[in-house]
Design an enzyme around this catalytic site. Structure first.
Site, PDB file in Angstrom:
ATOM      1  N   SER A  61       1.281  -1.155   0.129  1.00  0.00           N
ATOM      2  CA  SER A  61       0.027   0.145   0.132  1.00  0.00           C
ATOM      3  C   SER A  61       0.873   1.183  -0.181  1.00  0.00           C
ATOM      4  CB  SER A  61      -1.012   0.090   1.169  1.00  0.00           C
ATOM      5  OG  SER A  61      -1.680  -1.062   1.216  1.00  0.00           O
ATOM      6  N   ASN A  98       1.057   4.002   1.358  1.00  0.00           N
ATOM      7  CA  ASN A  98       0.420   5.091   2.112  1.00  0.00           C
ATOM      8  C   ASN A  98       2.043   5.134   3.243  1.00  0.00           C
ATOM      9  OD1 ASN A  98       0.844   2.524   3.717  1.00  0.00           O
ATOM     10  ND2 ASN A  98      -1.177   2.527   4.359  1.00  0.00           N
ATOM     11  N   SER A 136       6.252  -1.869  11.348  1.00  0.00           N
ATOM     12  CA  SER A 136       5.317  -1.033  10.807  1.00  0.00           C
ATOM     13  C   SER A 136       5.885   0.078  10.376  1.00  0.00           C
ATOM     14  CB  SER A 136       4.245  -0.520  12.097  1.00  0.00           C
ATOM     15  OG  SER A 136       4.914   0.625  12.795  1.00  0.00           O
ATOM     16  N   LYS A 137       4.802   0.719   9.486  1.00  0.00           N
ATOM     17  CA  LYS A 137       5.307   1.753   8.641  1.00  0.00           C
ATOM     18  C   LYS A 137       5.622   3.133   9.462  1.00  0.00           C
ATOM     19  CE  LYS A 137       3.484   0.916   3.836  1.00  0.00           C
ATOM     20  NZ  LYS A 137       2.503   0.432   3.568  1.00  0.00           N
ATOM     21  N   SER A 138       5.090   3.048  10.839  1.00  0.00           N
ATOM     22  CA  SER A 138       5.478   4.161  11.452  1.00  0.00           C
ATOM     23  C   SER A 138       6.938   4.286  12.241  1.00  0.00           C
ATOM     24  CB  SER A 138       4.319   4.417  12.859  1.00  0.00           C
ATOM     25  OG  SER A 138       4.199   3.109  13.366  1.00  0.00           O
TER      26      SER A 138
END
Ligand code: GLU
Length: 306
Positions: free
Chosen positions: A15, A17, A270-272
């Site tokens: 994704s 994002n 995670s992306k964060s």
């Protein structure tokens, strides 16, 4: 008569994002290398149905990170945001079979009902394999006429799969999918699917007229994917995908769910967490070879077990 072997077509489906992290790099490399070993095809798909969070600069970043890793997809990426009509067609088919119904509760209505049910019953509400409580209401709580009226009046809604009706529609007998346990391109064993554990899953919203489950199944079929190679975190979601494939008359690919890359405290990346983004590692001077070493890609791969 023996069937000719299927072509090997796999895909990486991020994704856009955020930037890719080490977990994505692992998945993309496992896919691309399995395709290279088998003389197969590696495709890319941008899972950008959430048009508020996905951005073109993240897509450019993904393409740049993949090129840096030496990964070249066989075709330009399929962008889900350009194919809402395909998902609408599949949804209309399921609706035509009487398997989809609109629901109108807000997230807080649902949360409140779950808290009340837990208090009344003195035990936790049933949860899906990801740990989220199941949708606590019944389709029979409103008539189909009332639901149609409220939808036509413009109330926000979510379209759900009537799981019990869907299971009935695919008939008796257990559902299975072929799972390659050891090598992504290796032989497969039958893995039992248990879609009921997800309850009445969301298939579409008014604002995003599809869902992850619906679009992944439609796209895997339209892209001719014969091997879905993805992380263990999606193992249980495959149960829903197999059910949707059966309902829509689509072939079930062979699946391989690979191990996950965890952070120092054992959590999925995670992306964060920007520390493990490929961009950050590249900026600090890491080479593609360093990434392979860090991912232990050249070591024997332990087989994840459920
Ligand atoms: N888009 C999903 C993700 O980024 C992957 C979906 C899949 O591989 O089926 O986690």
């Amino acid at each position: 008569m023996p069937q000719p072997p299927l072509p090997f077509v796999c895909r990486f489906a991020p994704s856009p994002n955020g930037r890719l992290h080490l977990g994505h790099a692992f998945s993309a490399l496992v896919n691309a290398e399995a395709a290279a070993r088998t003389g197969g095809t590696f495709l890319l798909r941008m899972e950008d149905i959430d048009t508020t969070r996905c951005r073109p600069e993240f897509e450019r970043g993904i393409l740049d990170d993949l090129a840096w890793l030496g990964i070249v997809p066989a075709a330009p990426p399929r962008r889900q945001s350009e194919h809402f009509a395909d998902y609408a067609e599949a949804l209309a088919r399921l609706e035509g079979m009487g398997l989809v119904y609109p629901t109108f509760e807000s997230r807080s209505d649902i949360a409140r009902a779950i808290i009340e049910a837990e208090a009344k019953q003195g035990r936790p509400a049933p949860r899906d394999p990801d740990g989220a409580p199941l949708y606590p209401f019944q389709r029979s709580g409103l008539s189909d006429g009332e639901r149609a009226q409220r939808r036509a009046a413009g109330e926000p809604y979510v379209l759900r799969l009537d799981m019990a009706a869907a299971l009935k529609a695919v008939g008796s007998g257990p559902l299975f999918w072929p799972e390659a346990r050891d090598l992504p391109e290796g032989p497969a064993v039958a893995a039992p699917a248990d879609p009921a554990q997800w309850g009445d899953v969301v298939l579409a919203r008014r604002d995003v007229p599809t869902s992850y489950h619906l679009s992944v199944v439609v796209d895997d079929a339209l892209q001719g994917i014969t091997r879905v190679i993805r992380g263990m975190d999606l193992f249980h979601a495959t149960s829903v995908h197999v059910l949707l494939q059966r309902l829509l008359g689509l072939e079930t690919p062979v699946y391989h769910h690979h191990r996950l890359i965890l952070d120092g405290s054992g959590h999925k990346l995670s992306k964060s967490n920007s520390a493990t983004s490929l961009l950050a590692l590249r900026t600090c001077g890491a080479t593609p070879g360093d990434i392979r070493t860090r991912l232990e890609l050249d070591a024997p791969q332990p087989t994840p077990r459920m």
